[in-house]
Design a protein around this motif. Structure first.
Motif: not given
Length: 227
Positions: A3, A67, A70, A74, A81, A99
């Motif tokens: 990320i 969150s 994400l 994943r 990302v 994050e």
């Protein structure tokens, strides 16, 4: 999955334009990339509406849902990302920094931009978050002293992405067309600069994980292996 959050506390640095073009270049390189837009101005989301290609996708969401989004990405096997944030101090920017595995701070070669980055740099240092400045919208032609002076200053403040990005019309035109600069003008200087930034970034991400990922053969670690 890695990320990367684009964070800055000053508008007009070309943050969103860099984010969309970097996401496009990543997808072209074979990475499964996605862009998350948590900026209320929704520049990346509007760019995607003008776009005909599906990849890289843009998810426009509230920062409060970052969150959980994400986590789902994943699970879907994404490699990279990129998070586009507001150009101001906000809960959204703070969440994106928390994050992120790595943060990029776009700045123009100006005293005002460099000074405005101080609160962001302080926050990143306090939280031991890896970051680097990206010099963007640099003057072209013979006016290189301003860029050189900015490079020296930023190297003292923290990490600096070695490739710089010049002020070129391809960035504006590509954004308006729903394209990345590597699609708009594949052989142009702007495209070369964005590819160089991507190459630098992926190399930095590999180095960050080198102590955590076993590589028995001693070769390069693919970004897709960084989950």
């Amino acid at each position: 999955m890695k990320i990367v959050s684009f964070v800055t506390q000053k508008g007009g640095t070309g943050k969103s334009s860099l984010a969309v073009s970097l996401a496009v270049a990543a997808a072209e390189s074979g990475l499964k990339a996605v862009l998350i837009d948590i900026d209320p101005q929704s520049t990346a989301e509007e760019w995607y509406k003008r776009r005909t290609a599906e990849a890289p996708a843009v998810h426009s969401i509230s920062w409060a849902n970052l969150s959980s989004r994400l986590y789902r990405l994943r699970q879907q096997g994404y490699d990279l990302v990129i998070v586009d944030t507001p150009g101001a101090e906000s809960h959204a920017a703070s969440e994106a920094m928390k994050e992120a595995h790595f943060c990029l701070l776009p700045v123009r070669p100006s005293v005002a931009d460099i000074e405005a980055s101080a609160p962001t740099v302080r926050h990143l240092n306090e939280n031991a978050k890896p970051f680097a400045f990206v010099l963007n919208q640099c003057p072209t032609g013979g006016r290189t002293s301003r860029t050189a002076n900015a490079r020296m200053t930023l190297q003292l403040l923290g990490g600096l992405c070695d490739p710089t990005v010049a002020h070129r019309s391809d960035h504006v035109d590509a954004l308006a067309a729903g394209l990345g600069v590597t699609e708009f003008s594949p052989y142009g200087k702007a495209a070369d600069e964005i590819r160089a930034v991507l190459q630098w970034l992926t190399a930095r991400l590999r180095r960050l994980d080198a102590t955590e990922i076993a590589d028995d053969e001693g070769g390069a670690i693919p970004l897709s292996a960084m989950s």
